[in-house]
Write a protein that holds these residues in place. Structure first.
Motif, PDB file in Angstrom:
ATOM      1  N   TRP A   1      72.707  54.912  50.023  1.00 30.36           N
ATOM      2  CA  TRP A   1      72.430  56.310  50.350  1.00 30.36           C
ATOM      3  C   TRP A   1      72.227  56.499  51.804  1.00 30.36           C
ATOM      4  N   PRO A   2      72.723  57.700  52.406  1.00 34.69           N
ATOM      5  CA  PRO A   2      72.600  57.967  53.955  1.00 34.69           C
ATOM      6  C   PRO A   2      71.157  58.015  54.357  1.00 34.69           C
ATOM      7  N   GLN A   3      70.662  57.637  55.370  1.00 38.23           N
ATOM      8  CA  GLN A   3      69.314  57.526  55.921  1.00 38.23           C
ATOM      9  C   GLN A   3      69.372  58.033  57.235  1.00 38.23           C
ATOM     10  N   THR A   4      68.499  58.911  57.606  1.00 36.61           N
ATOM     11  CA  THR A   4      68.483  59.287  59.234  1.00 36.61           C
ATOM     12  C   THR A   4      68.221  58.201  59.939  1.00 36.61           C
ATOM     13  N   ASP A   5      67.015  57.388  59.756  1.00 33.13           N
ATOM     14  CA  ASP A   5      66.804  56.249  60.568  1.00 33.13           C
ATOM     15  C   ASP A   5      66.565  54.977  59.656  1.00 33.13           C
ATOM     16  N   PRO A   6      67.868  54.431  58.994  1.00 33.70           N
ATOM     17  CA  PRO A   6      67.871  53.331  58.281  1.00 33.70           C
ATOM     18  C   PRO A   6      67.133  52.179  58.564  1.00 33.70           C
ATOM     19  N   ALA A   7      67.085  51.979  60.347  1.00 36.88           N
ATOM     20  CA  ALA A   7      66.419  50.764  60.446  1.00 36.88           C
ATOM     21  C   ALA A   7      65.066  50.636  60.111  1.00 36.88           C
ATOM     22  N   ASP A   8      64.369  51.842  60.075  1.00 34.49           N
ATOM     23  CA  ASP A   8      62.781  51.903  60.095  1.00 34.49           C
ATOM     24  C   ASP A   8      62.753  51.565  58.556  1.00 34.49           C
ATOM     25  N   LEU A   9      63.610  52.367  57.545  1.00 38.41           N
ATOM     26  CA  LEU A   9      62.917  51.878  56.122  1.00 38.41           C
ATOM     27  C   LEU A   9      63.750  50.575  55.877  1.00 38.41           C
ATOM     28  N   HIS A  10      64.709  49.811  56.380  1.00 37.49           N
ATOM     29  CA  HIS A  10      65.036  48.333  56.164  1.00 37.49           C
ATOM     30  C   HIS A  10      63.963  47.794  56.739  1.00 37.49           C
ATOM     31  N   ALA A  11      63.161  47.961  57.841  1.00 38.96           N
ATOM     32  CA  ALA A  11      62.308  47.145  58.143  1.00 38.96           C
ATOM     33  C   ALA A  11      61.006  47.192  57.221  1.00 38.96           C
ATOM     34  N   HIS A  12      60.795  48.571  56.706  1.00 43.83           N
ATOM     35  CA  HIS A  12      59.700  48.694  55.695  1.00 43.83           C
ATOM     36  C   HIS A  12      59.945  47.656  54.518  1.00 43.83           C
ATOM     37  N   PHE A  13      60.987  47.644  53.980  1.00 42.35           N
ATOM     38  CA  PHE A  13      61.391  46.959  52.870  1.00 42.35           C
ATOM     39  C   PHE A  13      61.443  45.348  53.089  1.00 42.35           C
ATOM     40  N   ALA A  14      61.797  45.094  54.384  1.00 43.79           N
ATOM     41  CA  ALA A  14      61.800  43.712  54.834  1.00 43.79           C
ATOM     42  C   ALA A  14      60.202  43.109  54.965  1.00 43.79           C
ATOM     43  N   ARG A  15      59.263  43.931  55.445  1.00 47.02           N
ATOM     44  CA  ARG A  15      57.875  43.595  55.513  1.00 47.02           C
ATOM     45  C   ARG A  15      57.177  43.471  54.008  1.00 47.02           C
ATOM     46  N   HIS A  16      58.137  43.816  53.189  1.00 48.75           N
ATOM     47  CA  HIS A  16      57.505  43.752  51.454  1.00 48.75           C
ATOM     48  C   HIS A  16      58.546  42.361  51.144  1.00 48.75           C
ATOM     49  N   GLY A  17      59.087  41.536  51.926  1.00 45.95           N
ATOM     50  CA  GLY A  17      59.970  40.556  51.315  1.00 45.95           C
ATOM     51  C   GLY A  17      61.242  41.102  50.618  1.00 45.95           C
ATOM     52  N   LEU A  18      61.750  42.185  50.794  1.00 42.58           N
ATOM     53  CA  LEU A  18      62.968  42.776  50.162  1.00 42.58           C
ATOM     54  C   LEU A  18      64.093  42.967  51.264  1.00 42.58           C
ATOM     55  N   TRP A  19      65.022  42.223  51.284  1.00 43.20           N
ATOM     56  CA  TRP A  19      66.059  42.137  52.065  1.00 43.20           C
ATOM     57  C   TRP A  19      67.365  43.025  51.698  1.00 43.20           C
ATOM     58  N   LEU A  20      67.404  44.100  52.030  1.00 39.88           N
ATOM     59  CA  LEU A  20      68.438  45.182  51.714  1.00 39.88           C
ATOM     60  C   LEU A  20      69.436  45.190  52.877  1.00 39.88           C
ATOM     61  N   ARG A  21      70.799  45.868  52.792  1.00 44.65           N
ATOM     62  CA  ARG A  21      71.762  45.742  53.971  1.00 44.65           C
ATOM     63  C   ARG A  21      71.611  47.074  54.701  1.00 44.65           C
ATOM     64  N   LEU A  22      71.425  46.840  55.952  1.00 49.03           N
ATOM     65  CA  LEU A  22      71.494  47.937  56.840  1.00 49.03           C
ATOM     66  C   LEU A  22      72.738  48.120  57.391  1.00 49.03           C
ATOM     67  N   PHE A  23      73.194  49.401  57.453  1.00 51.46           N
ATOM     68  CA  PHE A  23      74.537  50.076  58.110  1.00 51.46           C
ATOM     69  C   PHE A  23      73.838  50.951  59.000  1.00 51.46           C
ATOM     70  N   ASP A  24      74.039  50.760  60.302  1.00 52.36           N
ATOM     71  CA  ASP A  24      73.601  51.726  61.471  1.00 52.36           C
ATOM     72  C   ASP A  24      74.670  52.136  62.218  1.00 52.36           C
ATOM     73  N   ASN A  25      75.886  52.078  61.870  1.00 52.79           N
ATOM     74  CA  ASN A  25      77.034  52.603  62.513  1.00 52.79           C
ATOM     75  C   ASN A  25      77.916  53.295  61.769  1.00 52.79           C
ATOM     76  N   ALA A  26      78.978  53.359  61.323  1.00 52.45           N
ATOM     77  CA  ALA A  26      79.945  54.311  60.664  1.00 52.45           C
ATOM     78  C   ALA A  26      79.337  54.744  59.210  1.00 52.45           C
ATOM     79  N   ALA A  27      78.666  54.088  58.633  1.00 50.28           N
ATOM     80  CA  ALA A  27      78.000  54.197  57.023  1.00 50.28           C
ATOM     81  C   ALA A  27      76.677  54.161  57.808  1.00 50.28           C
ATOM     82  N   ARG A  28      75.825  55.176  57.994  1.00 52.13           N
ATOM     83  CA  ARG A  28      74.556  55.118  58.522  1.00 52.13           C
ATOM     84  C   ARG A  28      73.421  55.189  57.191  1.00 52.13           C
TER      85      ARG A  28
END
Length: 327
Positions: A273-300
């Motif tokens: 899904w598109p996200q305005t600030d994907p890095a922030d939500l990616h970091a939130h999941f990471a702090r819960h031990g959940l590693w998602l794939r971050l796309f912060d360029n063409a597919a944001r």
């Protein structure tokens, strides 16, 4: 090296040695049960196995196939078969496609999926994923074959990456890959949950496959990978049950994110899904031990694969419920 999913070393380096659940690669959490292997699978040089090619041809419906050490091997070797030319890539998509053709000296243009068909007249080689990774766009068989014919009429080629096509194979064009102008890539790693096996296939006219085999060289697929691949591709009962299981899990995953305001696309194996600030939500999941794939360029946006068990499902649910978007 381009960034990819499955990079838990990066997760540990950035966030510590947590009890990680890796949801970054979009792989099936239900790995095919690896059979016992004969000793010579390890001891012999892995000459080409006609039995593997035969069972793969039945599974994919493809007239001619070349086994490769994961489709990544083909993605980097294919560009070396062609003189420098104009290459069109539907974007955003798997980054190694454009990267591989650029490395080989081709002129690469990226274009949206919506504009892909209209841009074909300025391409010699055209590439897209179907379904797309990471955004899930799908292109119908009729349209794909028409594009392949148009390119072939002027000596061009359409490359279709079907790495995520196994759960719903109805739109696959592998059965048509003996026609000029069409190359289809298939991966064993995603649906069978065996990414570490490094096994994939290229479906194309025999003459092109012979050139690709010469470019890649001998012993490209290990003996153990060939033996396990034969078993997995022949096991229709396991395949049928796994398709049903993954379809149900995929519906559950997309519904979970939708309940939390994420309008997802993707496949049964992942939600994007598109996200305005994907890095922030990616970091939130990471702090819960959940590693998602971050796309912060063409597919944001973010991509999330299927949790492997109910504990992981609950951790994902809790992390979503606790997220507060920055203001």
């Amino acid at each position: 090296m381009l960034p990819h999913g499955g990079n838990l070393a990066d997760a540990r380096r950035r966030y510590g040695d947590l009890d990680w659940v890796d949801l970054s690669a979009g792989l099936s959490p239900y790995a095919y049960p690896v059979p016992s292997l004969a000793a010579d699978a390890w001891q012999r040089l892995p000459e080409a196995d006609p039995a593997l090619t035969a069972v793969a041809s039945r599974y994919y419906g493809a007239p001619s196939l070349l086994p490769v050490a994961g489709t990544q091997a083909a993605i980097h070797a294919l560009p070396r078969l062609f003189a420098p030319c104009r290459v069109l890539v539907a974007s955003p998509t798997y980054g190694e496609h454009a990267h591989g053709w650029q490395l080989a000296g081709h002129r690469v243009e990226t274009v949206s999926f919506a504009g892909f068909g209209d841009a074909l007249d300025r391409a010699d080689i055209a590439i897209l994923c179907n379904p797309n990774n990471p955004t899930g766009e799908r292109t119908g068989r009729k349209e794909l074959l028409a594009w392949a014919d148009a390119l072939a009429a002027r000596g061009g080629v359409l490359v279709v990456d079907e790495a995520f096509a196994d759960v719903d194979p109805a739109q696959s064009v592998a059965a048509n890959s003996d026609r000029p102008g069409l190359v289809v890539l298939r991966s064993v790693g995603k649906f069978f949950g065996l990414a570490g096996l490094r096994l994939g296939f290229v479906a194309a006219p025999p003459a092109l496959l012979a050139r690709l085999a010469a470019e890649i060289g001998p012993w490209t697929v290990s003996g153990p990978a060939q033996a396990i691949g034969r078993a997995a591709l022949a096991d229709s009962r396991w395949q049928q049950a796994t398709r049903a299981r993954l379809t149900a899990d995929g519906e559950r995953l997309h519904a979970l994110f939708t309940r939390h305001g994420c309008q997802t696309r993707g496949t049964a194996l992942f939600a994007w899904w598109p996200q305005t600030d994907p890095a922030d939500l990616h970091a939130h999941f990471a702090r819960h031990g959940l590693w998602l794939r971050l796309f912060d360029n063409a597919a944001r946006g973010l991509r999330c694969g299927l949790p492997p068990d109910e504990t992981a499902w609950q951790r994902l649910t809790d992390a979503l419920a606790s997220y507060e978007a920055p203001r």
